[in-house]
Design an enzyme around this catalytic site. Structure first.
Site, PDB file in Angstrom:
ATOM      1  N   CYS A   1       0.867  -1.180   0.000  1.00 18.20           N
ATOM      2  CA  CYS A   1       0.000   0.000   0.000  1.00 18.20           C
ATOM      3  C   CYS A   1       0.904   1.230   0.000  1.00 18.20           C
ATOM      4  CB  CYS A   1      -0.874   0.000   1.245  1.00 18.20           C
ATOM      5  SG  CYS A   1       0.136   0.050   2.748  1.00 18.20           S
TER       6      CYS A   1
ATOM      7  N   HIS B   1       5.194  -5.170   9.010  1.00 19.54           N
ATOM      8  CA  HIS B   1       5.094  -6.582   9.380  1.00 19.54           C
ATOM      9  C   HIS B   1       5.456  -7.471   8.201  1.00 19.54           C
ATOM     10  CE1 HIS B   1       2.443  -5.907  13.137  1.00 19.54           C
ATOM     11  NE2 HIS B   1       3.703  -6.055  13.446  1.00 19.54           N
TER      12      HIS B   1
ATOM     13  N   HIS C   1       3.120   2.007  11.763  1.00 18.66           N
ATOM     14  CA  HIS C   1       2.020   1.835  12.733  1.00 18.66           C
ATOM     15  C   HIS C   1       1.888   3.018  13.678  1.00 18.66           C
ATOM     16  CE1 HIS C   1       1.497  -2.221  11.441  1.00 18.66           C
ATOM     17  NE2 HIS C   1       2.658  -2.627  11.880  1.00 18.66           N
TER      18      HIS C   1
ATOM     19  N   CYS D   1       2.007   6.127   8.913  1.00 15.07           N
ATOM     20  CA  CYS D   1       1.117   6.257   7.755  1.00 15.07           C
ATOM     21  C   CYS D   1       0.136   7.418   7.996  1.00 15.07           C
ATOM     22  CB  CYS D   1       0.337   4.957   7.559  1.00 15.07           C
ATOM     23  SG  CYS D   1      -0.936   5.114   6.309  1.00 15.07           S
TER      24      CYS D   1
ATOM     25  N   GLU E   1      -0.394  -0.473  16.176  1.00  9.33           N
ATOM     26  CA  GLU E   1      -1.154   0.727  15.774  1.00  9.33           C
ATOM     27  C   GLU E   1      -2.126   1.127  16.881  1.00  9.33           C
ATOM     28  OE1 GLU E   1      -3.653   0.459  12.192  1.00  9.33           O
ATOM     29  OE2 GLU E   1      -5.041   1.770  13.257  1.00  9.33           O
TER      30      GLU E   1
ATOM     31  N   THR F   1      -7.240   0.692  11.558  1.00  6.47           N
ATOM     32  CA  THR F   1      -7.331   0.958  10.110  1.00  6.47           C
ATOM     33  C   THR F   1      -7.463  -0.308   9.271  1.00  6.47           C
ATOM     34  OG1 THR F   1      -4.914   0.973   9.984  1.00  6.47           O
ATOM     35  CG2 THR F   1      -5.997   3.118  10.182  1.00  6.47           C
TER      36      THR F   1
ATOM     37  N   CYS G   1      -8.988   1.792   6.474  1.00 11.93           N
ATOM     38  CA  CYS G   1      -8.108   2.093   5.350  1.00 11.93           C
ATOM     39  C   CYS G   1      -8.691   1.479   4.076  1.00 11.93           C
ATOM     40  CB  CYS G   1      -6.732   1.498   5.640  1.00 11.93           C
ATOM     41  SG  CYS G   1      -5.661   1.529   4.216  1.00 11.93           S
TER      42      CYS G   1
ATOM     43  N   SER H   1       1.184 -10.099  10.289  1.00  7.70           N
ATOM     44  CA  SER H   1       0.541  -8.951   9.647  1.00  7.70           C
ATOM     45  C   SER H   1      -0.978  -9.073   9.773  1.00  7.70           C
ATOM     46  CB  SER H   1       0.951  -8.919   8.168  1.00  7.70           C
ATOM     47  OG  SER H   1      -0.003  -8.223   7.416  1.00  7.70           O
TER      48      SER H   1
ATOM     49  N   ASN I   1      -3.430  -7.293   8.494  1.00  3.70           N
ATOM     50  CA  ASN I   1      -4.246  -7.207   7.275  1.00  3.70           C
ATOM     51  C   ASN I   1      -4.093  -8.456   6.408  1.00  3.70           C
ATOM     52  OD1 ASN I   1      -2.606  -6.382   4.626  1.00  3.70           O
ATOM     53  ND2 ASN I   1      -1.580  -5.471   6.364  1.00  3.70           N
TER      54      ASN I   1
HETATM   55 FE1  F3S Z   1      -1.097   0.881   4.438  1.00  2.00          FE
HETATM   56 FE2  F3S Z   1      -1.589   2.958   5.890  1.00  2.00          FE
HETATM   57 FE3  F3S Z   1      -3.530   1.468   5.050  1.00  2.00          FE
HETATM   58  S1  F3S Z   1       0.126   1.572   6.146  1.00  2.00           S
HETATM   59  S2  F3S Z   1      -2.657  -0.566   5.019  1.00  2.00           S
HETATM   60  S3  F3S Z   1      -2.216   2.700   3.758  1.00  2.00           S
HETATM   61  S4  F3S Z   1      -3.366   2.362   7.063  1.00  2.00           S
END
Ligand code: F3S
Length: 282
Positions: free
Chosen positions: A12, A40, A73, A95, A125, A161, A190, A218, A220
């Site tokens: 991302c 991560h 984070h 971020c 985070e 997020t 996010c 990780s 996500n």
């Molecule tokens: Fe990446 Fe920021 Fe989203 S690190 S996953 S753009 S919250």
């Protein structure tokens, strides 16, 4: 075997920015330490370590002539204060979307809301974001609501997020079913994560087996794997091709590949290329 890639996968912009900043800082500073893994993903962290980026979990372990890198984070305000008190130079790779969540928490508190964060209390985070207001309550399952939420008052709600929208919506629904005077929900999810989740679920309809690539810690990536699994598709969460085993594709013709937001392209491409060339022994 036939391999299909998710239309949205891998790095991302937040992770790309953090790595770029770390690389630039490495070329400009002699001693630089990241407060915890910058992202991560073990392979990326190891590559940056080889280039000179050391790691420390505590600011008080960092020598005074060192530049400190805040990872994507983010970090709680006391970390910034401590760095300032010790005159340490800081490079901030938080971020922008995590920064937004930190600001929202602070504003909700100023507006008199009891802040609730839907998220994993152990995730870095979340640990950072809840530092932006006193007594933020972290919840991540409906079972926790009775135990942790106040009985009345006005609540300001944010979410980690990288959480799945459906889970957050269910949690908000369960909170809204209680007799609170006022609820203010600010969407801190996010979209990068949401787009990867949608693309993975979509791909599950076209393949027999899914490979979700990314760090085992990780959040996500784990969420992507959970969603694919929930679709009923055989799903494997792996870090790299080294963890692949032939039995994973036995009886399957089409494989899907996706990756979390901290997985670099070279890992995804290497995995997909190997899978295309892979032939099951007769
Ligand atoms: Fe990446 Fe920021 Fe989203 S690190 S996953 S753009 S919250």
């Amino acid at each position: 075997m036939q391999v299909k890639l998710a239309r949205k996968r891998g790095f991302c912009f937040g992770v790309e920015d953090a790595i770029e900043l770390a690389e630039r800082s490495l070329s400009e500073n002699e001693r630089i330490v990241a407060l915890g893994p910058i992202i991560h993903n073990r392979q990326v962290v190891e590559r940056l370590e080889d280039a000179g980026l050391n790691q420390s979990s505590q600011l008080d372990e960092v020598d005074s002539d060192t530049t400190v890198l805040i990872r994507s984070h983010g970090a709680a305000p006391d970390v910034y204060q401590e760095a300032k008190d010790r005159s340490l130079s800081l490079v901030d790779a938080t971020c922008v979307l995590v920064k937004k969540a930190q600001n929202v928490v602070s504003l909700l508190n100023e507006e008199g809301y009891q802040v609730i964060m839907i998220g994993d209390g152990e995730h870095p985070e979340v640990k950072g974001v809840i530092g932006y207001a006193p007594d933020v309550i972290v919840v991540d399952s409906e079972e926790e609501l009775d135990e942790k939420l106040p009985k009345r008052g006005k609540l300001g709600i944010v979410a980690q997020t990288t959480h799945a929208p459906e889970h957050v919506a269910n949690m908000i629904g369960a909170i809204a079913a209680r007799p609170f005077r006022e609820l203010k929900v600010v969407n801190t999810l996010c979209l990068e994560v949401v787009r990867r989740q949608e693309a993975a679920v979509e791909l599950c309809q076209e393949v027999d087996v899914m490979f979700v690539l990314g760090g085992l810690h990780s959040a996500n990536t784990r969420e992507l794997a959970r969603l694919c699994d929930e679709e009923g598709t055989a799903t494997y969460h792996l870090e790299t091709w080294d963890q692949f085993k032939p039995e994973m594709v036995k009886g399957h013709l089409i494989a899907g590949v996706t990756a979390g937001a901290s997985t670099p392209d070279y890992i995804i491409n290497q995995f997909a290329d190997n899978l295309v060339d892979f032939e099951l022994a007769p």
